[in-house]
Design a protein around this motif. Structure first.
Motif, PDB file in Angstrom:
ATOM      1  N   GLU A 125      -9.808  -1.085  -9.300  1.00  0.00           N
ATOM      2  CA  GLU A 125     -10.562   0.154  -9.062  1.00  0.00           C
ATOM      3  C   GLU A 125     -10.872   0.842 -10.382  1.00  0.00           C
ATOM      4  O   GLU A 125     -10.073   0.790 -11.330  1.00  0.00           O
ATOM      5  CB  GLU A 125      -9.755   1.104  -8.164  1.00  0.00           C
ATOM      6  N   GLU A 132     -11.545   3.989   3.186  1.00  0.00           N
ATOM      7  CA  GLU A 132     -10.727   5.074   3.758  1.00  0.00           C
ATOM      8  C   GLU A 132     -11.592   6.210   4.282  1.00  0.00           C
ATOM      9  O   GLU A 132     -11.337   7.387   3.986  1.00  0.00           O
ATOM     10  CB  GLU A 132      -9.713   5.594   2.717  1.00  0.00           C
ATOM     11  N   TYR A 139       0.921   2.316   1.886  1.00  0.00           N
ATOM     12  CA  TYR A 139       1.755   2.545   0.707  1.00  0.00           C
ATOM     13  C   TYR A 139       3.106   3.050   1.203  1.00  0.00           C
ATOM     14  O   TYR A 139       3.152   3.926   2.068  1.00  0.00           O
ATOM     15  CB  TYR A 139       1.110   3.581  -0.223  1.00  0.00           C
ATOM     16  N   GLU A 149      -5.414  -2.625   0.973  1.00  0.00           N
ATOM     17  CA  GLU A 149      -4.596  -1.897  -0.011  1.00  0.00           C
ATOM     18  C   GLU A 149      -3.171  -1.871   0.499  1.00  0.00           C
ATOM     19  O   GLU A 149      -2.930  -1.414   1.630  1.00  0.00           O
ATOM     20  CB  GLU A 149      -5.090  -0.457  -0.230  1.00  0.00           C
TER      21      GLU A 149
HETATM   22  O1  AHR Z   1      -5.094   2.717  -4.762  1.00  0.00           O
HETATM   23  C1  AHR Z   1      -5.162   4.084  -5.019  1.00  0.00           C
HETATM   24  C2  AHR Z   1      -5.947   4.844  -3.961  1.00  0.00           C
HETATM   25  O2  AHR Z   1      -5.208   4.862  -2.768  1.00  0.00           O
HETATM   26  C3  AHR Z   1      -7.278   4.268  -3.557  1.00  0.00           C
HETATM   27  O3  AHR Z   1      -8.321   4.659  -4.375  1.00  0.00           O
HETATM   28  C4  AHR Z   1      -7.465   4.828  -2.192  1.00  0.00           C
HETATM   29  O4  AHR Z   1      -8.262   3.978  -1.369  1.00  0.00           O
HETATM   30  C5  AHR Z   1      -6.069   5.007  -1.653  1.00  0.00           C
HETATM   31  O5  AHR Z   1      -5.884   6.250  -1.098  1.00  0.00           O
END
Ligand code: AHR
Length: 495
Positions: A27, A173, A244, A292
């Motif tokens: 990114e 997202e 995450y 992600e």
């Molecule tokens: O990977 C970091 C960020 O996390 C990305 O830009 C986004 O898609 C997500 O919220």
């Protein structure tokens, strides 16, 4: 600890493992592009300005696919700013991370990087501040033969042959209130369908990823996906999932049990895809693109403060994080029938397996676990049956101390085993019921006494991959003694 028995049978499989589950994500955020893969002033730079030290490290991870250019960044990105003569490209205030974007690196540089690394490009279009037509024009720029405006623009910029980008994400997202251009699911679905039709009109071969739920914590979790799939279910090939995870309560055992939640997230998204297929009688079911995923909770610096390449979310990874990365990969392999693509976020500096500092490079703990799997990724996923001791996790319920996945590749069996115990060696037996294990070919382990142990620029051997030998094979079965807090990857030759 009591014995854990892992039983496999070639008749109980989850289908071929799609190599794309070992993908990455690049990114325009922080120092992922600039000072990450691209730094023309570095002593490591090649003639294209790419950092060869970073690329040599990433090469070991054998990523087959690379997602680009975002992430939240893409929802404010206009791709035409990043092509053509660099002297004419605008320097802009970037909207997602409050940074300065020079546009020195754009579509053609990314494709050049992909060709060098043997990565298949996976591009996300801007459905935040961009239009469906702009998305369509980008597909023409990348994929059409010369003879029309945007394809000719690519040729003029030095690339006569099409870039042939096979996979495109319809935004990023878009369910998140933080996302530029976020709105209700129905608005997104309408815009994404318009974009999808125009993009497919340029190149019918491309595959599309609909933007699914990005966080379980949002009120719209799954309902967003349902509404999006009602509209895009017959058009998109995949729907995206993001995850995450972290250990904010400093409870290692609980953190390591997060695999239950990853399994549940995959199974819920798949259930929704099955529902939509059944309801609408679609011939093809939408499959899952986990584009992600990673551990991310320690470094939440997300304000670029008007800088070029600011230090954003440069998470440092320790042993327990590496074991959680193994957990993600085990879950993807176990769900090989539905998870077809996954992208670890990200590849360098920004929540990444490698970091740079000046001309130096740091290999983080998670790198070693990822590499263990990448070296053994070919084949068919086998469904493991596990019988053994369990523990209770406050957040995720009952889990086995042992987490595992397995891949059979002809006359070889690859098995991945994580021992989540903090202090006990785990005896584990591996039985492939309808085949005979002849001998162990090789095995590697990532382990240590301290879950918080991490590599530093001064000592990169704190958490690393070591040969593993505490395995015996007899009567066609294997038995291993796995140290506490360990992720082991073993390959056996079969009769
Ligand atoms: O990977 C970091 C960020 O996390 C990305 O830009 C986004 O898609 C997500 O919220």
């Amino acid at each position: 600890m009591e014995l854990t028995s892992i039983t496999l049978h070639t008749g109980f499989d989850a289908g071929p493992v799609d190599p794309r589950i070992f993908g990455g994500f690049l990114e325009h955020m922080g120092r992922c592009v600039y000072e990450g893969v691209y730094e023309p002033t570095s002593v490591h730079a090649d003639e294209a300005g790419l950092r060869t030290d970073v690329l040599e490290a990433l090469d070991q991870l054998k990523m087959p696919i690379m997602r680009y250019p975002g992430g939240n960044f893409v929802s404010g990105y206009h791709w035409e700013d990043g092509v053509g003569d660099k002297a004419d490209r605008p320097t802009l205030r970037e909207l997602a991370w409050s940074s300065i974007e020079t546009n020195d690196f754009g579509t053609d540089e990314f494709i050049g990087l992909c060709r060098k690394m043997d990565w298949s490009p996976m591009m996300a279009v801007n459905l935040g501040t961009g239009t469906p037509e702009e998305a369509r024009n980008w597909v023409e720029y990348c994929n059409s033969p010369t003879g029309s405006k945007y394809a000719d623009m690519r040729a003029y910029n030095g690339n006569v042959e099409p870039h042939s980008v096979p996979l495109w994400c319809l935004g990023n997202e878009m369910d998140g209130p933080w996302q530029l251009g976020h709105g209700p699911a129905s608005d997104y679905a309408t815009r994404a369908l318009q974009a999808a039709r125009m993009m497919k009109n340029v190149d019918r071969r491309i595959e599309l990823v609909a933007s699914g739920s990005s966080m379980l914590e949002l009120d719209t979790y799954l309902e967003w996906d349902r509404q999006v799939l009602e509209v895009l279910g017959g058009v998109a090939h995949y729907i995206s999932l993001h995850r995450y995870v972290g250990n904010p309560n400093d409870d290692t055992a609980d953190f390591l049990a997060v695999t239950n939640a990853i399994d549940a997230q995959i199974e819920a998204a798949d259930a929704l895809c099955r529902f939509i297929q059944a309801k609408h009688g679609h011939r093809r079911r939408v499959l899952l693109c986990f584009d992600e995923w990673n551990v991310w909770y320690k470094n939440m610096d997300m304000d670029g403060a008007g800088q070029v390449a600011p230090h954003l979310i440069e998470e440092r990874y320790n042993l327990e994080d590496a074991l959680v990365v193994a957990g993600f990969l085990n879950s993807f392999i176990r769900h090989a029938d539905v998870v077809k693509i996954a992208n670890i976020a990200q590849i360098v500096n920004v929540i990444a397996p490698v970091q740079t500092r000046g001309d130096d490079l740091l290999i983080q703990s998670i790198f070693h676990v990822f590499a263990q799997y990448a070296a053994r990724r070919e084949g068919v996923s086998l469904q493991p049956s596990i019988v053994g001791p369990t523990y209770e996790s406050p957040s995720y319920g009952t889990v086995n101390f042992i987490d595992t996945s397995a891949i059979i590749d002809g006359d070889q069996l690859h098995i991945f085993i994580t021992n989540r115990s903090l202090d006990e060696v785990a005896p584990v037996s591996v039985v492939l019921a309808d085949r005979t294990i002849r001998v162990m070919a090789n095995a590697e382990i990532v382990t240590g006494n301290d879950p918080k142990a991490e590599n530093t620029y001064d000592d990169q051997q704190v958490v690393t991959s070591q040969p593993f030998g505490d395995v015996s094979v007899s009567d066609g079965h294997a038995t291993a003694l796995l140290p506490p807090l360990s992720a082991t990857a073993m390959t056996f030759n079969l009769v």
